[in-house]
Design an enzyme around this catalytic site. Structure first.
Site, mmCIF file in Angstrom:
data_model
loop_
_atom_site.group_PDB
_atom_site.id
_atom_site.type_symbol
_atom_site.label_atom_id
_atom_site.label_comp_id
_atom_site.label_asym_id
_atom_site.label_seq_id
_atom_site.Cartn_x
_atom_site.Cartn_y
_atom_site.Cartn_z
ATOM 1 N N ASP A 1 46.273 33.403 40.311
ATOM 2 C CA ASP A 1 46.561 34.054 41.589
ATOM 3 C C ASP A 1 45.303 34.358 42.398
ATOM 4 O O ASP A 1 45.052 35.494 42.800
ATOM 5 C CB ASP A 1 47.363 35.336 41.331
ATOM 6 N N GLU B 1 45.695 37.449 30.628
ATOM 7 C CA GLU B 1 47.114 37.089 30.642
ATOM 8 C C GLU B 1 47.405 35.740 29.978
ATOM 9 O O GLU B 1 48.090 34.884 30.543
ATOM 10 C CB GLU B 1 47.658 37.110 32.066
ATOM 11 N N TYR C 1 52.863 46.015 36.242
ATOM 12 C CA TYR C 1 53.310 46.232 37.620
ATOM 13 C C TYR C 1 54.763 46.690 37.662
ATOM 14 O O TYR C 1 55.519 46.301 38.553
ATOM 15 C CB TYR C 1 53.121 44.956 38.444
ATOM 16 N N GLU D 1 45.016 46.288 34.953
ATOM 17 C CA GLU D 1 45.506 45.991 36.299
ATOM 18 C C GLU D 1 46.748 46.820 36.559
ATOM 19 O O GLU D 1 47.664 46.869 35.738
ATOM 20 C CB GLU D 1 45.869 44.505 36.466
#
Length: 618
Positions: A188, A429, A494, A530
């Site tokens: 990303d 990740e 998230y 994150e």
């Protein structure tokens, strides 16, 4: 018969390529180029000639002898950011410049060092093939001594391409990959291409210091530096000088097979920490008396890093990591180096009250670490292993594994002496499959194989460096058993954004429950590396709504409140310091990730002001 001739020709071509273009030796980047009274550096940054090669005919047409019909380009610089017509272009290009090599360098070994060519590069010097390197965000170097023409300009030509492939790290064009985007990266952030960092020439004497490794420790008031030195040229004596607090400690070196190891004891040691980032000057000399063949100076800090069940310990004391993930990304620069942006970002992090950052998702320009050493920032050094996966085609898997092995070698060789780096992050990740969230479809055999491959990378890191912590960053829905390998549980989460969007309260409850579960299972300190929410600067609402500055601020507040309620949470890194460019995709409005608490041009959003107040205790 014609097929036999074809394959014979192809085989001979491969042999020729392997002979003419040697791979770079990672050991040649172990020591950064420096200017002193023996060594020399010539920075080739500037405006180079540049040419697109979409048909990949340049080598056949011998463009390495000189480019015609070229255009200008800045080096360092990302070609995608400099030319609008090449924004999404990732295929072959050519760079050319000319330089004199100073006559005072005669009699020395002369190297070229490319600090980042994304993704692969071939180099020619004066029309002669020199070498080849594959990989991004790490430097490589070659000895060019025999290619130098004295008294005239030397022509340097570099071919670069950044094709996205499942065989590369980071990966791209992955079938069923995590990010459906254009260009088709499996990560990303935008795949900026080219000579993104400086290119330099440097010289060393015929007998020289090739590598220096410093491992600090202390006990009570007594500090210690374990210094390992590798040399070239057969000189068997030398000295180490450590200067600090007005005193100089001198220790002799005795080389055997071009290698020496000594311990330096520092009485009344002054420890390195964020509040007092004290650096000792270390000078290593090859040879003795009037026969000093080489000298290299560097700085180091004496500190230790360890863990218990609840905390990261710096110098034996718990420390909480407050900070950010970052990207080397700025308008017009793309991912290219800029000392001005480095200074700006460090100033913004200090303004916000941060004490740490992770080099998301690749090794940064070396000046970041030099400044972190001086300013007392704690750094998690990360490989380019973002979106890494351990399934699929066997050949692709092996090539990714080889790429990771080399990345670890190159990154740790370059960065090992920085006291600011307290942890190595093997990957961001990673997963068993290419698609996040597909873990449940993996067989036990695939899971075991993935774990074993990943474990090899951890063993490689620990074998090279036993003075720092080792971790990876886990993704939502990713495997958790891999945390058996780590010193710290680090997760990107998230909840309340990608999952249960708009519901901050539910997201906070979810992350709270998950942190409890992970700590109870592994008995290791945890950190959220994150967390955050996209916010369009200037977009507001009375009640927090997604994409407003208020939602971003409240999201961050909720996660920080959860962390404060748990004594085993040892760090929180907001994603991200500043908005950054991405490939085009449905979840990236305007091709930007807007999770920065600062805009891409570094203007503060509401969340930045909130963090400043909270982290500075105001």
């Amino acid at each position: 018969m014609k097929y036999s001739i074809f394959f014979l020709f192809a085989f001979c071509s491969l042999i020729g390529f392997a002979t003419d273009f040697r791979l770079s030796d990672p050991k040649d980047i172990a020591l950064a180029p420096v200017q002193n009274n023996i060594r020399n550096v010539l920075d080739l940054s500037g405006i180079w000639r540049f040419k697109k090669d979409s048909l990949n005919i340049g080598e056949k047409m011998q463009w390495y002898k000189g480019l015609s019909d070229s255009r200008a380009i800045a080096v360092p610089g990302s070609w995608n950011a400099q030319y609008d017509d090449m924004r999404d272009y990732l295929d072959w290009v050519w760079y050319e410049t000319e330089t004199y090599v100073p006559s005072s360098w005669k009699g020395q070994k002369i190297f070229i060092r490319v600090n980042d060519a994304t993704y692969s590069a071939k180099i020619w010097v004066n029309g002669k093939p020199l070498g080849y390197h594959e990989g991004c965000h790490v430097p490589f170097a070659f000895d060019i001594t025999k290619h130098v023409n004295w008294g005239v300009a030397n022509k340097l030509v570099i071919q670069v391409e950044n094709q996205l492939s499942p065989e590369r790290v980071p990966t791209g064009n992955v079938q069923g990959g995590s990010f459906q985007s254009f260009p088709a990266s499996n990560y990303d952030f935008f795949p900026y291409s080219g000579l993104n960092r400086s290119v330099v020439l440097f010289s060393v004497p015929s007998s020289y210091l090739r590598d220096i490794t410093i491992k600090p420790s202390f006990e009570g008031s007594k500090g210690a530096l374990n210094v390992t030195v590798e040399s070239v040229g057969g000189i068997n004596k030398g000295r180490v000088y450590v200067h600090g607090q007005g005193k100089t400690i001198e220790v002799p070196l005795v080389f055997k097979n071009n290698r020496a190891n000594v311990g330096v004891v520092i009485p009344d040691v002054r420890l390195w920490c964020p509040e007092d980032p004290y650096l000792y000057d270390v000078k290593v000399v090859l040879g003795e008396g009037n026969e000093q063949m080489d000298i290299y100076n560097l700085k180091t800090g004496v500190r230790t890093v360890s863990v218990n069940e609840k905390s990261i310990l710096l110098n034996g004391k718990p420390i909480f990591l407050k900070g950010f993930g970052r990207h080397e990304d700025f308008p017009a620069l793309g991912r290219s180096s800029s000392n001005s942006v480095i200074i700006k970002d460090f100033g913004l992090m200090k303004w916000a009250g941060a004490n740490s950052f992770r080099t998301t998702h690749y090794p940064y320009d070396e000046e970041n670490y030099n400044l972190a050493d001086r300013e007392g920032f704690l750094v998690i050094g990360e490989t380019p292993g973002v979106g890494l996966y351990f399934a699929g085609d066997g050949d692709s898997l092996e090539k990714r594994q080889q790429a990771m092995t080399r990345y670890i070698e190159e990154m740790m060789l370059r960065d090992k002496n920085h006291p600011s780096i307290i942890m190595w992050c093997v990957a961001n990740e990673p997963g068993e499959n290419a698609q996040i969230g597909k873990m449940g479809y993996s067989s036990d055999e695939v899971k075991e194989k993935a774990y074993n491959q990943f474990e090899k990378l951890f063993k490689q890191v620990r074998k090279r460096d036993n003075t720092r912590l080792v971790m990876y960053v886990g993704v939502m829905f990713g495997p958790t058993d891999w945390f058996n390998l780590t010193d710290v549980i680090a997760i990107n989460r998230y909840w309340g954004w990608y999952s249960s969007p708009g519901n901050i309260e539910l997201g906070a409850k979810t992350i709270s429950t998950e942190l409890d579960r992970l700590h109870n299972k592994f008995k290791k300190p945890c950190m959220v590396t994150e967390f955050g929410a996209d916010a369009q600067a200037g977009m507001h609402s009375v009640n927090p709504e997604m994409f407003t500055e208020e939602y971003q601020k409240e999201f961050i507040k909720a996660y920080l409140d959860v962390a404060d309620s748990k004594d085993f949470v040892t760090g929180m890194h907001v994603w991200n310091l500043a908005d950054f460019k991405t490939s085009q995709g449905l979840i990236r409005f305007g091709s930007y990730n807007l999770k920065g608490v600062f805009t891409r041009d570094r203007r503060p959003k509401l969340a930045a002001w909130y963090l400043r107040k909270r982290w500075n205790g105001q």
